[in-house]
Write an enzyme that holds these catalytic residues in place. Sequence first.
Site, mmCIF file in Angstrom:
data_model
loop_
_atom_site.group_PDB
_atom_site.id
_atom_site.type_symbol
_atom_site.label_atom_id
_atom_site.label_comp_id
_atom_site.label_asym_id
_atom_site.label_seq_id
_atom_site.Cartn_x
_atom_site.Cartn_y
_atom_site.Cartn_z
ATOM 1 C CG ASN A 138 55.561 58.837 53.476
ATOM 2 O OD1 ASN A 138 55.703 59.858 52.982
ATOM 3 N ND2 ASN A 138 56.449 57.557 53.325
ATOM 4 N N GLY A 188 52.203 52.832 58.193
ATOM 5 C CA GLY A 188 52.815 53.368 57.100
ATOM 6 C C GLY A 188 54.230 53.374 57.455
ATOM 7 C CB SER A 189 57.177 53.789 55.068
ATOM 8 O OG SER A 189 56.876 55.176 54.610
ATOM 9 C CB THR A 190 60.489 55.286 58.951
ATOM 10 O OG1 THR A 190 61.169 54.965 57.665
ATOM 11 C CG2 THR A 190 60.567 53.880 59.909
ATOM 12 N N GLY A 208 56.861 59.013 57.580
ATOM 13 C CA GLY A 208 55.809 59.555 58.127
ATOM 14 C C GLY A 208 56.294 60.272 59.350
#
Length: 143
Positions: free
Chosen positions: A32, A66-68, A70
């Site tokens: 992401n 990183g964040s979900t 991704g």
Amino acid sequence: MTTETFVMKGKKIVTGKASGEAIVTKEAISFNGGVDNMTGVVTEPGHELEGQNIAGKILVFLTGKGSTGGSYKIYDMVSRRTAPAAFVQVTPEGVTTIGAIIGNIPVVAGLDQDPTAVIRNGDFVELDADAGTVAVTRRASNG
């Protein structure tokens, strides 16, 4: 030219089989914002793979970060045919695992050797996640 083949054993994270050219990084990857989902090119500034295309390759990497979001980027890459063919990870985590599950990307981790240390860019990798095996073939010169 001769070839050398070795097999590593690990554990299945996401079912499936894949083979192809390895692309290797000792760094974590963020899907992401760190990878262009339209092209498969790593865009994270300063990343070891910055500017390289991971589409259709066996991605050998430390872990995801990183964040979900991704997870959805990985799934989007599958639909665009810009995703890696498989993941070989040192340490699995939620973002890449969920992305691989929804995108049907085979994943093996927890190998008996550090894959980022023994697999090289360009090696041919055959991954069988169900068996937990990663077979690596390397061309070596006789010279």
